[in-house]
Write an enzyme that holds these catalytic residues in place. Sequence first.
Site, PDB file in Angstrom:
ATOM      1  N   SER A 120       0.841  -1.190   0.000  1.00  0.00           N
ATOM      2  CA  SER A 120       0.000   0.000   0.000  1.00  0.00           C
ATOM      3  C   SER A 120       0.884   1.250   0.000  1.00  0.00           C
ATOM      4  O   SER A 120       1.692   1.440  -0.900  1.00  0.00           O
ATOM      5  CB  SER A 120      -0.962  -0.043   1.200  1.00  0.00           C
ATOM      6  OG  SER A 120      -1.956   0.954   1.103  1.00  0.00           O
ATOM      7  N   GLU A 216      -1.774  -2.866  -7.887  1.00  0.00           N
ATOM      8  CA  GLU A 216      -3.015  -3.176  -7.167  1.00  0.00           C
ATOM      9  C   GLU A 216      -3.558  -1.865  -6.612  1.00  0.00           C
ATOM     10  O   GLU A 216      -2.850  -0.865  -6.548  1.00  0.00           O
ATOM     11  CB  GLU A 216      -2.751  -4.210  -6.060  1.00  0.00           C
ATOM     12  CG  GLU A 216      -1.818  -3.747  -4.957  1.00  0.00           C
ATOM     13  CD  GLU A 216      -2.524  -3.091  -3.775  1.00  0.00           C
ATOM     14  OE1 GLU A 216      -3.692  -3.423  -3.501  1.00  0.00           O
ATOM     15  OE2 GLU A 216      -1.900  -2.239  -3.128  1.00  0.00           O
ATOM     16  N   HIS A 285      -4.756  -5.448  -1.493  1.00  0.00           N
ATOM     17  CA  HIS A 285      -5.831  -5.232  -0.536  1.00  0.00           C
ATOM     18  C   HIS A 285      -6.975  -6.232  -0.751  1.00  0.00           C
ATOM     19  O   HIS A 285      -7.328  -6.552  -1.879  1.00  0.00           O
ATOM     20  CB  HIS A 285      -6.399  -3.821  -0.669  1.00  0.00           C
ATOM     21  CG  HIS A 285      -5.452  -2.735  -0.243  1.00  0.00           C
ATOM     22  ND1 HIS A 285      -4.486  -2.234  -1.085  1.00  0.00           N
ATOM     23  CD2 HIS A 285      -5.335  -2.059   0.933  1.00  0.00           C
ATOM     24  CE1 HIS A 285      -3.827  -1.269  -0.450  1.00  0.00           C
ATOM     25  NE2 HIS A 285      -4.317  -1.148   0.765  1.00  0.00           N
TER      26      HIS A 285
END
Length: 315
Positions: A120, A216, A285
């Site tokens: 992230s 992602e 995620h």
Amino acid sequence: MARPEHQTTGPIARPPALKAGDTVGVVSLAAAVERGALGRGLELIHAIGFHPRVSAHVLNRDDILAGTDRQRADELQAFFADPDIRAIFVARGGYGSGRILPLLDFEALALTPKPLIGFSDLTFLLNPMVERARMVAFHGPMLAIEHAIEERNRRSFEHLRKILVGELNRFEMEAPHVIHPGLAEAELMGGCLSIVVAMLATPYAPNLDGKILFLEEVGERAYRIDRMLVQLRQSGMLGRCAGIVFGAIRPFGGEENEARMIQRFITEQTAGLEIPVLFGIDAGHFTNNLTLPFGVRCRIDTSTRRLTILDSGVG
């Protein structure tokens, strides 16, 4: 697109493999962390056989951040220099890790290769660790995560353990969707789409020339995904990749129509590049978030719908 001014060349070091009972560091490099969430994450480290050492400032709070930029940078630097720390787990992403990049001494970090694990917002750090410190970095689980899904967490951390101790040197990940056909073999880089885009035109933007790009994202409307992909394409970055593999791109609210449009926009923005593109591997995620070692060679083969990690991430 700016290239890192201090990007070095040469082989990428594989950190030494861990063994059961090793001490691993836990640091907060981005957003502030809640004590309860951290405690549950520490239990996961114990469950895979490692002993966590928590940094002194891990629960600090400076508005939304986990302490000052200098505190967070210094703790990462100190844990890399500490010979008793064999790997470094990040407590949480969210926001803030990009702020510490100018404060890090990558030449010093390079002296003691060890696994840095996160995803992230930690995309800001994973790519420069490969390019500037010349060591493999690990796109994998953090500690203050969604603990309500116990089985998902167990799979994620067990997969990570196998990679860190050298039990899993070569492995495959299946993608349910082929966006564009082809075969490519190259070094793996990337991470969270919005962070890769945020790094453009900075000294820390990853050099993706001839690389396989993993992307992602979570919680974004389809039009925002499209806008970010347009920016990557118009910057020239996508066109220089050897291939692209997408993990989870969970749409805002999990809406079916948003998911449909996201896949359409991915197809459109990667059309004509003449490179293989896969969509949907189990990383990122709201997945099992299986660990990917950045800086190692991998292969995309759309005929088998697989991403294959070809080399061990540890030595």
